[in-house]
Design a protein around this motif. Sequence first.
Motif, PDB file in Angstrom:
ATOM      1  N   ARG A 183       1.371  36.388  -3.567  1.00 21.96           N
ATOM      2  CA  ARG A 183       0.487  35.382  -2.646  1.00 21.96           C
ATOM      3  C   ARG A 183      -0.553  36.337  -2.071  1.00 21.96           C
ATOM      4  NH1 ARG A 183       0.085  29.925  -0.894  1.00 21.96           N
ATOM      5  NH2 ARG A 183       2.129  30.163  -1.883  1.00 21.96           N
ATOM      6  N   PHE A 184      -0.054  37.595  -1.560  1.00 17.85           N
ATOM      7  CA  PHE A 184      -1.501  39.259  -1.082  1.00 17.85           C
ATOM      8  C   PHE A 184      -0.775  40.043  -1.861  1.00 17.85           C
ATOM      9  CE2 PHE A 184       0.114  35.619   2.441  1.00 17.85           C
ATOM     10  CZ  PHE A 184      -1.658  34.852   2.547  1.00 17.85           C
TER      11      PHE A 184
ATOM     12  N   LEU B  53      -1.405  47.855   1.082  1.00 17.47           N
ATOM     13  CA  LEU B  53      -1.157  48.622   1.801  1.00 17.47           C
ATOM     14  C   LEU B  53       0.007  48.419   2.183  1.00 17.47           C
ATOM     15  CD1 LEU B  53      -3.861  46.651   3.980  1.00 17.47           C
ATOM     16  CD2 LEU B  53      -4.484  48.757   3.141  1.00 17.47           C
ATOM     17  N   PHE B  54       1.359  47.951   1.797  1.00 15.78           N
ATOM     18  CA  PHE B  54       2.641  48.371   2.384  1.00 15.78           C
ATOM     19  C   PHE B  54       3.083  49.974   1.786  1.00 15.78           C
ATOM     20  CE2 PHE B  54       3.657  43.949   2.669  1.00 15.78           C
ATOM     21  CZ  PHE B  54       2.777  43.094   4.112  1.00 15.78           C
TER      22      PHE B  54
ATOM     23  N   ILE C 238      -0.331  50.179  11.533  1.00 13.82           N
ATOM     24  CA  ILE C 238      -0.334  49.237  10.018  1.00 13.82           C
ATOM     25  C   ILE C 238      -0.849  47.788  10.575  1.00 13.82           C
ATOM     26  CG2 ILE C 238       1.681  47.366   9.439  1.00 13.82           C
ATOM     27  CD1 ILE C 238       3.212  50.638   9.215  1.00 13.82           C
ATOM     28  N   TRP C 239      -0.394  47.385  11.738  1.00 14.10           N
ATOM     29  CA  TRP C 239      -1.317  46.012  12.512  1.00 14.10           C
ATOM     30  C   TRP C 239      -2.348  45.904  11.885  1.00 14.10           C
ATOM     31  CZ3 TRP C 239      -1.726  41.133  12.975  1.00 14.10           C
ATOM     32  CH2 TRP C 239      -2.509  40.866  13.219  1.00 14.10           C
TER      33      TRP C 239
ATOM     34  N   ARG D 285      -3.837  42.394   9.514  1.00 15.40           N
ATOM     35  CA  ARG D 285      -4.675  42.387  10.388  1.00 15.40           C
ATOM     36  C   ARG D 285      -6.073  42.197   9.452  1.00 15.40           C
ATOM     37  NH1 ARG D 285      -9.171  40.535  13.528  1.00 15.40           N
ATOM     38  NH2 ARG D 285      -9.015  39.388  15.303  1.00 15.40           N
ATOM     39  N   ALA D 286      -6.857  43.037   9.133  1.00 13.30           N
ATOM     40  CA  ALA D 286      -7.456  42.934   8.355  1.00 13.30           C
ATOM     41  C   ALA D 286      -7.568  42.579   6.882  1.00 13.30           C
ATOM     42  CB  ALA D 286      -8.792  44.791   7.996  1.00 13.30           C
ATOM     43  N   SER D 287      -6.333  42.463   6.162  1.00 14.79           N
ATOM     44  CA  SER D 287      -6.633  41.637   5.136  1.00 14.79           C
ATOM     45  C   SER D 287      -6.034  40.627   5.056  1.00 14.79           C
ATOM     46  CB  SER D 287      -5.438  42.249   4.595  1.00 14.79           C
ATOM     47  OG  SER D 287      -4.976  43.588   4.404  1.00 14.79           O
ATOM     48  N   LEU D 288      -5.031  39.813   5.928  1.00 13.85           N
ATOM     49  CA  LEU D 288      -4.903  38.449   5.773  1.00 13.85           C
ATOM     50  C   LEU D 288      -6.317  37.726   7.010  1.00 13.85           C
ATOM     51  CD1 LEU D 288      -1.224  38.446   7.575  1.00 13.85           C
ATOM     52  CD2 LEU D 288      -2.392  37.571   5.655  1.00 13.85           C
ATOM     53  N   PHE D 289      -6.706  38.223   7.977  1.00 13.58           N
ATOM     54  CA  PHE D 289      -7.813  37.774   8.871  1.00 13.58           C
ATOM     55  C   PHE D 289      -8.872  38.034   8.859  1.00 13.58           C
ATOM     56  CE2 PHE D 289      -3.091  37.335  11.323  1.00 13.58           C
ATOM     57  CZ  PHE D 289      -2.912  36.112  10.002  1.00 13.58           C
ATOM     58  N   GLN D 290      -9.249  39.002   8.296  1.00 19.83           N
ATOM     59  CA  GLN D 290     -10.123  39.950   8.173  1.00 19.83           C
ATOM     60  C   GLN D 290     -11.294  39.933   9.339  1.00 19.83           C
ATOM     61  OE1 GLN D 290      -9.897  36.953   5.579  1.00 19.83           O
ATOM     62  NE2 GLN D 290      -9.232  38.239   4.857  1.00 19.83           N
ATOM     63  N   SER D 291     -12.680  39.582   9.980  1.00 22.10           N
ATOM     64  CA  SER D 291     -12.855  39.565  11.496  1.00 22.10           C
ATOM     65  C   SER D 291     -12.534  38.152  11.881  1.00 22.10           C
ATOM     66  CB  SER D 291     -14.342  40.483  11.666  1.00 22.10           C
ATOM     67  OG  SER D 291     -14.723  39.106  10.501  1.00 22.10           O
ATOM     68  N   ARG D 292     -11.365  37.550  11.914  1.00 22.90           N
ATOM     69  CA  ARG D 292     -11.798  36.420  12.147  1.00 22.90           C
ATOM     70  C   ARG D 292     -11.612  36.709  14.024  1.00 22.90           C
ATOM     71  NH1 ARG D 292      -8.130  32.949   8.651  1.00 22.90           N
ATOM     72  NH2 ARG D 292      -7.697  31.317  10.817  1.00 22.90           N
ATOM     73  N   PRO D 293     -11.521  35.741  15.423  1.00 18.53           N
ATOM     74  CA  PRO D 293     -11.141  36.229  16.626  1.00 18.53           C
ATOM     75  C   PRO D 293      -9.834  36.004  16.690  1.00 18.53           C
ATOM     76  CG  PRO D 293     -12.711  34.834  16.412  1.00 18.53           C
ATOM     77  CD  PRO D 293     -12.339  34.892  14.981  1.00 18.53           C
ATOM     78  N   ILE D 294      -8.283  36.133  17.031  1.00 15.74           N
ATOM     79  CA  ILE D 294      -7.403  36.402  17.460  1.00 15.74           C
ATOM     80  C   ILE D 294      -6.848  36.022  18.586  1.00 15.74           C
ATOM     81  CG2 ILE D 294      -4.905  36.616  17.175  1.00 15.74           C
ATOM     82  CD1 ILE D 294      -5.231  38.328  14.414  1.00 15.74           C
ATOM     83  N   ALA D 295      -6.628  35.163  19.426  1.00 19.40           N
ATOM     84  CA  ALA D 295      -6.930  34.929  21.166  1.00 19.40           C
ATOM     85  C   ALA D 295      -4.701  35.058  21.289  1.00 19.40           C
ATOM     86  CB  ALA D 295      -7.158  33.245  21.554  1.00 19.40           C
ATOM     87  N   THR D 296      -5.104  35.850  22.906  1.00 21.73           N
ATOM     88  CA  THR D 296      -4.028  36.295  22.782  1.00 21.73           C
ATOM     89  C   THR D 296      -2.918  35.154  23.457  1.00 21.73           C
ATOM     90  OG1 THR D 296      -4.454  38.689  24.265  1.00 21.73           O
ATOM     91  CG2 THR D 296      -2.878  37.452  25.054  1.00 21.73           C
ATOM     92  N   ALA D 297      -2.322  34.525  23.080  1.00 18.70           N
ATOM     93  CA  ALA D 297      -1.660  33.392  23.248  1.00 18.70           C
ATOM     94  C   ALA D 297      -1.140  33.308  24.584  1.00 18.70           C
ATOM     95  CB  ALA D 297       0.048  33.067  22.402  1.00 18.70           C
ATOM     96  N   SER D 298      -1.286  32.357  24.620  1.00 16.43           N
ATOM     97  CA  SER D 298      -1.000  31.878  26.465  1.00 16.43           C
ATOM     98  C   SER D 298       0.202  30.560  26.162  1.00 16.43           C
ATOM     99  CB  SER D 298      -2.522  30.797  26.470  1.00 16.43           C
ATOM    100  OG  SER D 298      -2.163  29.928  25.888  1.00 16.43           O
ATOM    101  N   GLY D 299       0.184  30.231  27.263  1.00 21.31           N
ATOM    102  CA  GLY D 299       2.254  30.292  27.474  1.00 21.31           C
ATOM    103  C   GLY D 299       1.497  28.298  26.722  1.00 21.31           C
ATOM    104  N   ASP D 300       0.815  28.102  26.745  1.00 25.46           N
ATOM    105  CA  ASP D 300       0.654  26.497  26.262  1.00 25.46           C
ATOM    106  C   ASP D 300       0.091  26.215  25.207  1.00 25.46           C
ATOM    107  OD1 ASP D 300      -1.504  26.919  26.076  1.00 25.46           O
ATOM    108  OD2 ASP D 300      -2.752  26.212  27.644  1.00 25.46           O
ATOM    109  N   MET D 301       0.346  27.395  23.639  1.00 18.75           N
ATOM    110  CA  MET D 301      -0.136  27.515  22.516  1.00 18.75           C
ATOM    111  C   MET D 301       1.648  27.931  21.704  1.00 18.75           C
ATOM    112  SD  MET D 301      -1.749  26.495  19.875  1.00 18.75           S
ATOM    113  CE  MET D 301      -3.200  26.462  20.472  1.00 18.75           C
ATOM    114  N   ILE D 302       1.678  29.228  21.896  1.00 18.03           N
ATOM    115  CA  ILE D 302       3.122  30.031  21.548  1.00 18.03           C
ATOM    116  C   ILE D 302       3.279  30.693  21.721  1.00 18.03           C
ATOM    117  CG2 ILE D 302       1.177  31.698  20.102  1.00 18.03           C
ATOM    118  CD1 ILE D 302       2.837  31.395  17.307  1.00 18.03           C
ATOM    119  N   SER D 303       4.567  31.257  21.866  1.00 23.92           N
ATOM    120  CA  SER D 303       5.508  32.514  22.662  1.00 23.92           C
ATOM    121  C   SER D 303       6.140  32.800  21.582  1.00 23.92           C
ATOM    122  CB  SER D 303       6.340  31.356  23.389  1.00 23.92           C
ATOM    123  OG  SER D 303       7.410  30.053  23.565  1.00 23.92           O
TER     124      SER D 303
END
Length: 280
Positions: free
Chosen positions: A6-7, A13-14, A37-38, A42-60
């Motif tokens: 798939r990727f 890159l690995f 490595i991240w 990150r560039a390969s999976l998500f390109q330049s899309r913003p990634i928010a730091t997760a808050s407790g009401d989304m994911i932990s």
Amino acid sequence: MNISTRFPAVCALFLFCLCAGARAEIKTGDNPDASPIWQKVRASLFQSRPIATASGDMISLDAPVRAEDAAIVPIAIKTRLPQTAARYIDKVYLIIDNNPTPISAIFRFTPQSGRADIETRVRIDEYTHVRAIAETNDGQLHMATRFVKASGGCSAPPGKDAQAALATLGRMKFRVEGDATGKQAGNQPVLAQLMISHPNNSGLAMDQVSRLYTPPHFVRQVNISYAGQPVMSADVDFSISENPNFRFYFLPRGDGELKAEVVDSNDLRFEGALKYRRSD
């Protein structure tokens, strides 16, 4: 389809990262964003899309600070967003920066999941950042990060004799919270557990008798459905521990069959099922 298919660009890159020795650069958890490595993943999976730091009401992400056994490190990814048809968590990426293959799992969920939570056990090869990245169906990304001190998990010898492991290869067992009579009625998600008998050989462990490396042989795809409707699927690799174990939720809207279809890296296919009755 497995992760390497798939990727393909990410897998290339690995190899680059391994050859360049980049995995050894990050030994502390001071700055997760500094991991080379991240940055590549990150560039390969998500390109330049913003990634928010997760808050407790989304994911932990729950993981031990220091693992007792690097070959069986418990990981729990918990979400707070209700899985509705209008908005739900579509994917959860499990990234282990310093493992030989950092993209350890990609879990896919549906509104039938009820909750996009997943618990499993992983191998960790050296001190590393572990990341859980939730992607909602509208494309938003949220990341939770933990630093785990563990090493040697990917090359650790198996805990079970090879012949004994082959004798039970592919056997599956389901458990649901309470029992299979549906103690949790109504529209509440039900917690289930899938246990798969499989050595999940990484290809990095040496047989102590022959002194040869055991060939890689691991579960690479898991598909779970209820009453014919998809609940959760996963592309995984040998970062998942021996005898893969997954805890997840499903939403029973009536009596049905909880079913798992598993494919491993040798293209062997296995199935397991449990009849489930919902009590009202």
